[in-house]
Design a protein around this motif. Structure first.
Motif, PDB file in Angstrom:
ATOM      1  N   ARG A  76     -16.295  38.705 -13.129  1.00  0.00           N
ATOM      2  CA  ARG A  76     -15.696  37.386 -13.238  1.00  0.00           C
ATOM      3  C   ARG A  76     -16.031  36.591 -11.993  1.00  0.00           C
ATOM      4  N   PRO A  77     -16.309  35.319 -12.148  1.00  0.00           N
ATOM      5  CA  PRO A  77     -16.527  34.533 -10.939  1.00  0.00           C
ATOM      6  C   PRO A  77     -15.211  34.399 -10.195  1.00  0.00           C
ATOM      7  N   PRO A  78     -15.259  34.395  -8.869  1.00  0.00           N
ATOM      8  CA  PRO A  78     -13.999  34.286  -8.125  1.00  0.00           C
ATOM      9  C   PRO A  78     -13.338  32.933  -8.370  1.00  0.00           C
ATOM     10  N   ARG A  79     -12.031  32.976  -8.522  1.00  0.00           N
ATOM     11  CA  ARG A  79     -11.256  31.757  -8.705  1.00  0.00           C
ATOM     12  C   ARG A  79     -10.794  31.307  -7.338  1.00  0.00           C
ATOM     13  N   ARG A  80     -11.000  30.044  -7.039  1.00  0.00           N
ATOM     14  CA  ARG A  80     -10.587  29.519  -5.743  1.00  0.00           C
ATOM     15  C   ARG A  80      -9.074  29.410  -5.698  1.00  0.00           C
ATOM     16  N   VAL A  81      -8.482  29.924  -4.643  1.00  0.00           N
ATOM     17  CA  VAL A  81      -7.043  29.866  -4.466  1.00  0.00           C
ATOM     18  C   VAL A  81      -6.745  28.704  -3.529  1.00  0.00           C
ATOM     19  N   PRO A  82      -6.037  27.683  -4.015  1.00  0.00           N
ATOM     20  CA  PRO A  82      -5.810  26.497  -3.188  1.00  0.00           C
ATOM     21  C   PRO A  82      -5.060  26.830  -1.896  1.00  0.00           C
ATOM     22  N   VAL A  87      -5.583  28.668   0.451  1.00  0.00           N
ATOM     23  CA  VAL A  87      -5.637  30.019   0.971  1.00  0.00           C
ATOM     24  C   VAL A  87      -7.071  30.436   1.263  1.00  0.00           C
ATOM     25  N   MET A  88      -7.972  30.194   0.335  1.00  0.00           N
ATOM     26  CA  MET A  88      -9.322  30.693   0.459  1.00  0.00           C
ATOM     27  C   MET A  88     -10.307  29.551   0.273  1.00  0.00           C
ATOM     28  N   ASP A  89     -11.225  29.392   1.221  1.00  0.00           N
ATOM     29  CA  ASP A  89     -12.247  28.374   1.045  1.00  0.00           C
ATOM     30  C   ASP A  89     -13.417  28.950   0.256  1.00  0.00           C
ATOM     31  N   GLU A  90     -14.398  28.116  -0.063  1.00  0.00           N
ATOM     32  CA  GLU A  90     -15.503  28.577  -0.910  1.00  0.00           C
ATOM     33  C   GLU A  90     -16.312  29.690  -0.255  1.00  0.00           C
ATOM     34  N   GLU A  91     -16.531  29.599   1.043  1.00  0.00           N
ATOM     35  CA  GLU A  91     -17.285  30.648   1.737  1.00  0.00           C
ATOM     36  C   GLU A  91     -16.547  31.982   1.659  1.00  0.00           C
ATOM     37  N   GLN A  92     -15.239  31.949   1.862  1.00  0.00           N
ATOM     38  CA  GLN A  92     -14.452  33.174   1.768  1.00  0.00           C
ATOM     39  C   GLN A  92     -14.460  33.718   0.346  1.00  0.00           C
TER      40      GLN A  92
END
Length: 164
Positions: free
Chosen positions: A9-15, A17-22
């Motif tokens: 699954r593609p990673p879901r961005r967590v608002p 908390v996690m930036d795109e690089e992470q």
């Protein structure tokens, strides 16, 4: 090392908390370690940051132990585990995300601990029990932690706990 049993699954961005690089680092580590750790494979990657960090740590520890000549002599095995400097750097970059996840979890659990029980009309846990669970020395220390994380210690879970 990727898991071929299940589609990734593609990673879901967590608002917040996690930036795109992470998220990219997390997805890379999840793909690399998922076949080794079923608990990573069975959960969404963003929910598994601490597990992935443990996987990277375990690989590095195993690499150090198994590369020791004494271990190799004792076991009769010569093992060359690959150096994964990029994985260690990625794990270090994700520590901030893991801390934020744990802070959110602590907030939610403390709020739940002091929520009013429908059967007794009292908080679910006393500060004495919270102190014991957290491993702090006193009820006052538990109250201070609650105040820092949640808000007023004697408010209810009806929303009055939040800080102004």
């Amino acid at each position: 090392m990727t898991n071929t049993d299940k589609p990734t699954r593609p990673p879901r961005r967590v608002p917040y908390v996690m930036d795109e690089e992470q998220a990219e680092l997390l997805a890379r580590l999840a793909g690399r370690y998922a076949s080794v750790l079923p608990e990573v494979r069975d959960h969404a990657p963003e929910a598994s940051v601490p597990v992935l960090l443990h996987a990277v740590h375990a690989h590095q520890a195993r690499r150090l132990i198994e590369s020791d000549p004494r271990w190799q002599k004792a076991t009769g095995r010569v093992v060359e585990l690959e150096d994964r400097a990029d994985d260690v750097a990625a794990a270090l970059a994700l520590l901030r995300v893991a801390r934020a996840d744990l802070d959110g979890l602590e907030f939610a659990l403390l709020l739940a601990a002091r929520s009013i029980s429908t059967s007794t009309g009292k908080p679910l846990l006393t500060f004495k029990k919270i102190a014991a669970a957290l491993g702090v020395e006193s009820e006052q220390a538990a109250q201070g932690r609650y105040r820092r994380k949640v808000g007023r210690p004697n408010a209810t879970s009806s929303g009055a706990d939040g800080t102004p």
